[in-house]
Design an enzyme around this catalytic site. Structure first.
Site, PDB file in Angstrom:
ATOM      1  N   ARG A 173       0.831  -1.194   0.000  1.00 16.21           N
ATOM      2  CA  ARG A 173       0.000   0.000   0.000  1.00 16.21           C
ATOM      3  C   ARG A 173       0.872   1.253   0.000  1.00 16.21           C
ATOM      4  NH1 ARG A 173      -0.140  -2.490   4.891  1.00 16.21           N
ATOM      5  NH2 ARG A 173       0.608  -1.303   6.683  1.00 16.21           N
ATOM      6  N   ARG A 177       1.848   9.038   4.865  1.00 14.46           N
ATOM      7  CA  ARG A 177       0.733   9.711   5.539  1.00 14.46           C
ATOM      8  C   ARG A 177       0.959  11.215   5.440  1.00 14.46           C
ATOM      9  NH1 ARG A 177       0.934   6.109  10.924  1.00 14.46           N
ATOM     10  NH2 ARG A 177      -0.058   4.228  10.132  1.00 14.46           N
ATOM     11  N   ARG A 251      13.519 -15.814   4.017  1.00 16.14           N
ATOM     12  CA  ARG A 251      14.593 -15.087   4.674  1.00 16.14           C
ATOM     13  C   ARG A 251      14.465 -15.353   6.172  1.00 16.14           C
ATOM     14  NH1 ARG A 251      18.963 -13.309   2.185  1.00 16.14           N
ATOM     15  NH2 ARG A 251      19.099 -11.370   3.392  1.00 16.14           N
ATOM     16  N   ARG A 281      18.026  -3.283  11.751  1.00 17.91           N
ATOM     17  CA  ARG A 281      17.410  -2.476  12.795  1.00 17.91           C
ATOM     18  C   ARG A 281      17.959  -2.888  14.149  1.00 17.91           C
ATOM     19  NH1 ARG A 281      11.137  -4.767  13.233  1.00 17.91           N
ATOM     20  NH2 ARG A 281      11.652  -6.982  13.373  1.00 17.91           N
ATOM     21  N   GLU A 302      19.647  -6.635  14.596  1.00 19.77           N
ATOM     22  CA  GLU A 302      18.985  -7.650  13.782  1.00 19.77           C
ATOM     23  C   GLU A 302      19.621  -7.710  12.396  1.00 19.77           C
ATOM     24  OE1 GLU A 302      14.647  -8.197  11.705  1.00 19.77           O
ATOM     25  OE2 GLU A 302      14.658  -7.794  13.867  1.00 19.77           O
ATOM     26  N   TYR A 350       2.958 -14.578   4.840  1.00 16.82           N
ATOM     27  CA  TYR A 350       3.326 -13.794   6.012  1.00 16.82           C
ATOM     28  C   TYR A 350       2.038 -13.310   6.668  1.00 16.82           C
ATOM     29  CZ  TYR A 350       5.414 -10.678   9.307  1.00 16.82           C
ATOM     30  OH  TYR A 350       5.789 -10.099  10.492  1.00 16.82           O
ATOM     31  N   ASP A 352       0.225 -11.686  10.314  1.00 20.36           N
ATOM     32  CA  ASP A 352       0.377 -11.091  11.632  1.00 20.36           C
ATOM     33  C   ASP A 352      -0.367 -11.937  12.654  1.00 20.36           C
ATOM     34  OD1 ASP A 352       1.946  -8.868  10.941  1.00 20.36           O
ATOM     35  OD2 ASP A 352       0.189  -7.755  10.259  1.00 20.36           O
TER      36      ASP A 352
END
Length: 374
Positions: A173, A177, A251, A281, A302, A350, A352
């Site tokens: 998407r 913002r 991955r 990160r 990470e 994937y 959530d």
């Protein structure tokens, strides 16, 4: 009572096990090859600092589904938590997702929302009508400069290839913002369980008709001897079929742990967008529980790499070759009535946490409706 086997003690397996056990019609055995429940959501207290650690990377629960939110809050109190991610690029700290503050800071402007919309529209590559790759998708919506700053290096490190080789679907998407809202998620409900996800899953699995066996690897012989009335499988779909059509691409990530006095970065998650920085990160765990205070800190760097046979798979790559193999495995799944495949690994998507829970509730409901005989 009918015996059910659930392979995997993460959210998928736990929710199904609980849904079936509480009917009083099934004895449910849950197995997991790891030494703990919770899968990649597993959390535990650091013995030296008392800080709750997200052992496999940060997990913030977010959903707009009232049913799912009410469900998880039955097992622990989910304390409201807003994930405000930062990104460091070229020596500057920016706010993610890209918002009005990010745009104004990056370009040295003071745009209003309408001015920023016009500016980004002008920056976007309008020659790209139908983006086919990640790179085309990003350039079409945010332009070359923001793409290079916040997407190119990070994505290349995370996926181990050029963003031009990745499908556009990974960037689903518009990642912008035109307000100062820096909440990483858009969902109505967001929070972290007061006692951690492993505690939640332990509570879900606590039932007189559920037994849990850890350090136990699934063997397909378990189904061939009619020991179980049905099997719910949440492991890798390619592993179930002994990789006969080849391994699906993932991955994986690994972490370098550090401990120190005080505070390391002042935020739960900071991305490192420069390609020259080897990690993607840093997450500093005490900031995920702002209702607590600690004099010391624990933080993880990470890193991302290709998944070998001994690694924990994290992110399905879903490249063209992977999707071809997946279709072959899915054809075989359709021929097996006595096994249900659910969850991220078993469906090669994937998902959530809230999606996993919703799917597991639906899967259990569907099974119970079919299995009407006592």
């Amino acid at each position: 009572m009918k015996k059910i086997l659930v392979v995997g003690a993460g959210f998928s397996g736990a929710v199904v096990a609980n849904s079936l056990a509480k009917t009083g019609r099934y004895l449910v055995e849950v197995i997991d090859e790891r030494s703990h429940i919770g899968g990649n959501c597993h959390m535990e207290k650091d013995p030296k600092t008392g800080i709750m650690i997200h052992k496999y990377g940060p997990h913030i629960f977010h959903t707009s589904n009232q049913l799912v939110w009410d469900y998880v809050n039955r097992f622990d109190r989910f304390i409201p938590f807003v994930n405000r991610v930062k990104s460091i690029y070229n020596g500057q700290v920016y706010s993610l997702p890209i918002n009005l503050h990010t745009i104004n800071q990056f370009y040295g402007k003071a745009f209003s929302p309408a001015e920023a919309i016009d500016w980004i529209k002008e920056k976007g590559d309008n020659s790209i009508q139908d983006p086919k790759t990640f790179e085309e998708q990003a350039k079409k919506f945010v332009g070359e400069e923001l793409y290079k700053a916040f997407f190119y290096g990070y994505t290349k490190k995370q996926w181990g290839c050029e963003p031009s080789d990745l499908p556009a679907s990974i960037l689903k998407r518009l990642p912008v913002r035109f307000s100062y809202d820096d909440n990483y998620y858009n969902d109505r409900f967001q929070g972290i369980p007061e006692n951690g996800y492993s505690y939640v899953i332990e509570k879900i699995l606590t039932h007189e008709f559920i037994t849990v066996k850890l350090n136990e690897k699934f063997a397909k012989e378990s189904e061939s001897n009619n020991k179980y009335h049905h099997i719910f499988y949440t492991g890798p779909i390619d592993a179930y079929f002994s990789f006969r059509h080849g391994r699906l691409g993932y991955r994986t990530v690994y972490f370098k742990e550090y401990r120190k006095d005080g505070d390391h970065q002042g935020n739960p998650v900071i991305n490192y967008a420069d390609e020259s920085v080897p990690y993607t990160r840093i997450h500093e765990h005490k900031h995920f529980t702002p209702w607590q205070s600690f004099d010391k800190t624990v933080y993880f760097e990470e890193y991302s790499k290709e998944t070998s046979k001994d690694d924990i798979p994290y992110y399905p790559k879903r490249l063209e070759g992977d999707l071809h193999k997946l279709r072959l495995y899915e054809d075989e799944v359709k021929q097996i009535a006595e096994v249900s495949f659910l969850g991220r690994l078993a469906t090669y998507r994937y998902l959530d946490m809230h999606q996993i829970i919703e799917e597991a509730l639906d899967c259990a409901k569907s099974y119970l409706e079919r299995d009407v005989s006592v």
